[in-house]
Write a protein that holds these residues in place. Structure first.
Motif, short mmCIF file in Angstrom:
data_model
loop_
_atom_site.label_atom_id
_atom_site.label_comp_id
_atom_site.label_asym_id
_atom_site.label_seq_id
_atom_site.Cartn_x
_atom_site.Cartn_y
_atom_site.Cartn_z
N ALA A 1 8.54 4.42 4.28
CA ALA A 1 9.40 3.95 3.21
C ALA A 1 10.87 4.23 3.51
O ALA A 1 11.75 3.48 3.10
CB ALA A 1 9.01 4.62 1.89
N VAL B 1 2.57 12.58 -2.17
CA VAL B 1 2.86 11.47 -1.27
C VAL B 1 2.58 11.89 0.17
O VAL B 1 3.00 12.96 0.61
CB VAL B 1 4.34 11.06 -1.41
N ASP C 1 3.73 7.82 4.44
CA ASP C 1 4.37 6.96 3.46
C ASP C 1 5.86 7.23 3.38
O ASP C 1 6.68 6.30 3.29
CB ASP C 1 3.74 7.16 2.07
N ARG D 1 0.81 -1.22 0.00
CA ARG D 1 0.00 0.00 0.00
C ARG D 1 0.85 1.27 0.00
O ARG D 1 0.32 2.36 -0.20
CB ARG D 1 -0.94 0.00 1.21
N LEU D 2 2.16 1.12 0.22
CA LEU D 2 3.02 2.30 0.21
C LEU D 2 2.94 3.01 -1.13
O LEU D 2 2.83 2.38 -2.18
CB LEU D 2 4.48 1.87 0.42
N ASP D 3 3.03 4.33 -1.07
CA ASP D 3 3.06 5.10 -2.31
C ASP D 3 4.29 4.69 -3.12
O ASP D 3 5.39 4.64 -2.58
CB ASP D 3 3.12 6.58 -1.96
N GLU E 1 8.26 4.50 -2.07
CA GLU E 1 8.93 3.20 -2.01
C GLU E 1 10.20 3.19 -2.87
O GLU E 1 11.22 2.62 -2.50
CB GLU E 1 7.96 2.09 -2.44
#
Lengths: 249, 257
Positions: free
Chosen positions: B239, B231, B235, B22-24, B28
């Motif tokens: 990340a 973002v 996130d 689900r991380l942007d 990432e």
């Protein structure tokens, strides 16, 4: 500029010669289509069919004659609107579907028209639904079957809400089921369509009117059935029914 | 012509749901690159720091739910580097030490250890990235990180068409083999070279057709990027956490010496 009573397509005296080539590809070609008509453009390989249709949205620059789409001439300055009006589905879906997902590809045209956000999403959903491809939205074009890719390619132009749909050899590479499904789909769409093909049964299934293009001219223009019954005429222009096919059923 | 069984690049993505998935994608990408940079900058003797970095990665792999076995299988790509690394202690110069009765270079041992540790950690980070982010999202992430649009467009078309080209080349090869072509020696390479040339011409023509189809849909030279929001801070934090933890460990190790 646009008149509602103007024909969907009016081509007058179109002639074209590729730069440096000796022979002409199109010679004094005239064709008129009314709104809502589906017309099959038949012709053997090399008769100028593709060259002709590339004139309809200005992808090939006109040399002689005129092309008018719903009252708007195809010429510099009008090309943006012309390309919205004329939805062109190319022969190889791999040429048309160039993005990472079907949804992105269907959104490409509306984006170029300046649409964003919810309005664009709505166009995309409607176009995918119209071709029964809603489930393909997030697939990669590379992973689609022939029939799926063809429907997705159709959706990429339907999302621009064109007035005239031009399909270049839409049945190439399709299996019999894919052909039948495509024919049914085109008939239900109800838009003005010019279908370029040498698939005669397909032309009969989809179009009430057919024209034959040969050596750069329209040489016949008649109701599809009567034109296709004239085997002598077909033969003269290198067209024929598939082996063993009987029109009189 | 087109089938539904292809798409090797796309199979990298593992479709499960997890916080890492689900991380942007933009965050990432940055997080993965930052982690790789920290790993590359970790001093060679800082074994404890490498261990910590490995532990961080293990946590990420577990959280991502892509499966340890899959990660290990994909790590096979670093095998050539490891084979190369294992040779270093035997060929390197300098003071020697004995391992199992065989004299090897101490410096070489450290060098080998470093190649193995760094490539394994870096590759694992890349494997997690590719398994948790579909290619389209990765491209979108690149665009939002202000990678020049032309570059994103080129990478995007490459990803879109490389498999088509490979399939085309495979078909031409099949057609050649069907006619008895069996290249074994360099002087038999002619037909292969010719087919590559043919592929180039066909690709060029395809490029023209793709461009024509784009222009037909009103393309004027600008690709529209998707209108996704910026973002989220959370996130970025998530990340960059692995890289940050590792970086702190490196600093502590260096200062503590």
């Amino acid at each position: 500029m646009t008149r509602s009573d103007a024909p969907a397509l009016a081509v007058e005296g179109l002639a074209f010669r590729y730069p440096g080539a000796s022979g002409v590809v199109l010679e004094d070609l005239s064709l008129r289509m009314e709104s809502g008509e589906r017309v099959a453009l038949l012709g053997p390989n090399g008769s100028g069919k593709t060259t002709f249709v590339l004139h309809l949205n200005g992808l090939i620059e006109r040399q002689v004659g005129s092309v008018i789409v719903a009252g708007l001439p195809v010429q510099d300055g009008n090309l943006r609107e012309i390309r919205r009006r004329v939805g062109m589905v190319f022969q190889d879906p791999d040429d048309q579907l160039f993005l990472q997902t079907v949804r992105d590809d269907v959104a490409f045209g509306p984006s170029n028209l300046g649409l964003r956000g919810a309005e664009r999403d709505q166009r995309v959903d409607d176009a995918l639904a119209a071709v029964g491809a809603a489930a393909l939205a997030d697939r990669n074009p590379y992973q689609l079957s022939g029939g799926e890719a063809r429907r997705a390619a159709l959706a990429t132009v339907l999302s621009m809400q064109p007035d005239l749909l031009v399909l270049d050899e839409p049945t190439s590479g399709l299996d019999p089921v894919g052909r039948r499904e495509l024919a049914e789909l085109l008939v239900t769409l109800g838009s003005t369509q010019l279908i370029v093909t040498h698939d005669l049964p397909f032309a009969l299934a989809t179009c009430s009117r057919a024209v034959i293009l040969d050596r750069g001219r329209i040489v016949a223009d008649a109701p599809t059935r009567s034109l296709l019954e004239d085997r002598e005429l077909l033969g003269r222009h290198r067209l024929e029914w598939p082996i063993g096919f009987d029109l009189a059923r | 012509m087109s089938g539904s069984h292809r798409g090797n690049l796309r199979r990298l993505h593992v479709a499960v749901d997890s916080p890492v998935h689900r991380l942007d994608p933009a965050a990432e990408l940055v997080g993965t690159v930052a982690f790789a940079v920290v790993v590359a900058g970790t001093p060679r003797h800082a074994v404890a720091v490498f261990a910590l970095e490995a532990a961080v990665l293990v946590v990420v792999v577990v959280v991502s739910r892509i499966g340890a076995r899959r990660v290990l299988a994909r790590l096979a790509v670093v095998t050539p580097f490891i084979v190369f690394a294992l040779a270093i202690p035997f060929v390197a110069h300098g003071p020697r030490t004995e391992v199992g009765g065989v004299p090897v270079s101490t410096e070489g041992l450290w060098a080998a250890w470093n190649v193995v540790a760094r490539t394994t950690l870096g590759a694992t980070a890349a494997i997690v990235m590719s398994a948790t982010t579909p290619l389209p999202s990765m491209l979108e992430g690149m665009a939002r990180l202000h990678v020049p649009r032309v570059v994103v467009a080129i990478v995007s078309s490459m990803v879109r068409y490389v498999e088509l080209l490979a399939a085309q080349l495979a078909r031409m090869r099949t057609a050649m083999v069907s006619r008895g072509h069996d290249p074994r020696w360099l002087w038999q390479v002619g037909p292969v070279a010719a087919s590559v040339g043919m592929l180039f011409v066909r690709s060029y023509e395809r490029g023209e057709r793709v461009h024509g189809a784009m222009v037909a849909r009103g393309f004027t030279g600008t690709l529209v990027v998707s209108d996704r929001p910026a973002v989220a801070t959370a996130d970025w934090v998530a990340a960059l956490a692995p890289a940050a933890v590792s970086a702190v460990a490196v600093v502590v190790w260096v200062v503590g010496r």
